[in-house]
Design a protein around this motif. Sequence first.
Motif, PDB file in Angstrom:
ATOM      1  N   ALA A   1       0.832  -1.203   0.000  1.00  0.00           N
ATOM      2  CA  ALA A   1       0.000   0.000   0.000  1.00  0.00           C
ATOM      3  C   ALA A   1       0.869   1.257   0.000  1.00  0.00           C
ATOM      4  N   TRP A   2       1.935   1.229   0.789  1.00  0.00           N
ATOM      5  CA  TRP A   2       2.845   2.380   0.840  1.00  0.00           C
ATOM      6  C   TRP A   2       3.517   2.603  -0.512  1.00  0.00           C
ATOM      7  N   GLN A   3       3.964   1.517  -1.143  1.00  0.00           N
ATOM      8  CA  GLN A   3       4.584   1.632  -2.455  1.00  0.00           C
ATOM      9  C   GLN A   3       3.584   2.111  -3.507  1.00  0.00           C
ATOM     10  N   GLY A   4       2.327   1.685  -3.386  1.00  0.00           N
ATOM     11  CA  GLY A   4       1.311   2.136  -4.314  1.00  0.00           C
ATOM     12  C   GLY A   4       1.056   3.634  -4.203  1.00  0.00           C
ATOM     13  N   ILE A   5       0.986   4.128  -2.965  1.00  0.00           N
ATOM     14  CA  ILE A   5       0.817   5.574  -2.755  1.00  0.00           C
ATOM     15  C   ILE A   5       2.020   6.338  -3.307  1.00  0.00           C
ATOM     16  N   LYS A   6       3.207   5.799  -3.068  1.00  0.00           N
ATOM     17  CA  LYS A   6       4.429   6.437  -3.569  1.00  0.00           C
ATOM     18  C   LYS A   6       4.432   6.474  -5.095  1.00  0.00           C
ATOM     19  N   LEU A   7       4.011   5.371  -5.719  1.00  0.00           N
ATOM     20  CA  LEU A   7       3.976   5.302  -7.182  1.00  0.00           C
ATOM     21  C   LEU A   7       2.943   6.272  -7.733  1.00  0.00           C
ATOM     22  N   GLY A   8       1.801   6.386  -7.055  1.00  0.00           N
ATOM     23  CA  GLY A   8       0.791   7.326  -7.503  1.00  0.00           C
ATOM     24  C   GLY A   8       1.259   8.769  -7.419  1.00  0.00           C
ATOM     25  N   ARG A   9       2.008   9.099  -6.356  1.00  0.00           N
ATOM     26  CA  ARG A   9       2.547  10.453  -6.227  1.00  0.00           C
ATOM     27  C   ARG A   9       3.567  10.737  -7.327  1.00  0.00           C
ATOM     28  N   GLU A  10       4.355   9.727  -7.693  1.00  0.00           N
ATOM     29  CA  GLU A  10       5.335   9.909  -8.766  1.00  0.00           C
ATOM     30  C   GLU A  10       4.646  10.168 -10.106  1.00  0.00           C
TER      31      GLU A  10
END
Length: 340
Positions: A160-169
């Motif tokens: 979930a954390w990586q998904g949020i990070k990817l979405g911000r990128e």
Amino acid sequence: MLLFWLGFFALVALLLVLDLGVLHRKAEAPSLASALGWTIGWIALGLSFAIIVYLIYENHWLGADLERCVGLPPNHSGDGPDAAITYVSAYLLEWALSVDNLLVIALVFTGFKVPSKYQHRVLFWGILGAVVFRCAMLTGGSELVSMFGWVYYIFGGYLAWQGIKLGREAFSDDDAEQHPEKSTTVRILRRFVRIVDGVEGPHAGKLTTRIDGRFALTTLMICLIVVELTDVLFALDSVPAVVSVVPEKFVMVTSNVFAILGLRSMYFVLASAMAKFQYLKMALGVLLVLIGAKMILAEANLYSATHGVTLGAIGGILAIGVIASVIASRRTTAAEAKTA
């Protein structure tokens, strides 16, 4: 299952030998048509293996039992259909998550100034190493979740954390050029071994060489090392995601390996067009968040879904990302044409 494992890896070895040793012996850049044809071929082969998975588990060949391995309810539709659906789900998930990896590999090749005619060889050895690393990491991840159920909470939170990070990128405009040849890995290696140009000159196209009787690495080998390290980092996302879809080792490993085998040809198809898929990274971010939430809720017995629902969610989210990207790209092209 030992015979299935031996047969599968014998097939993988045969495919790799035919690919590099017979069909791509010359160092030349593949045409778009050739790369597209190979990509379609690899995808067709990977998806076709779902039939083999279906037959293995539906007929319980050599004791293959999906219900015993995964813990399916007694009234499920059957080992064969469930095994085939989870295989396709894991295949599509790994294939999709690898798109971002290909973008980073493109940046690595740019940083090392590797021409297209040598990229195929680097990708071959890189993907061969990725197969070994992924098998080890998938097996280890499967063992962890089978022994310690609470690991699902860690994997789920991490995804979930990586998904949020990817979405911000996806919303970031930071496209600063990377220079892998100036990385810490390269600086450390230069202290212990001589590094020579593997792109031009007498050592062009080689991974290793000898100068005055002394062993030396070329910049192609350094590029390969960086590609391998990059794949390990991306595996930290894809391995927990695939484990969440199907914790059964044979289905999990075979789907992952077939997805990786097709990356080399897919790279040459997408390398020049990745910028057009602007919403795909956002879709991948959403996908990781949903999978992470699914892992946490399922372990807490707050959510359950059939394998068909999981497959539909993966395919639907990816399709929306691709379609939205294509529409946005066409609108941008039309707008540029009007202002020209």
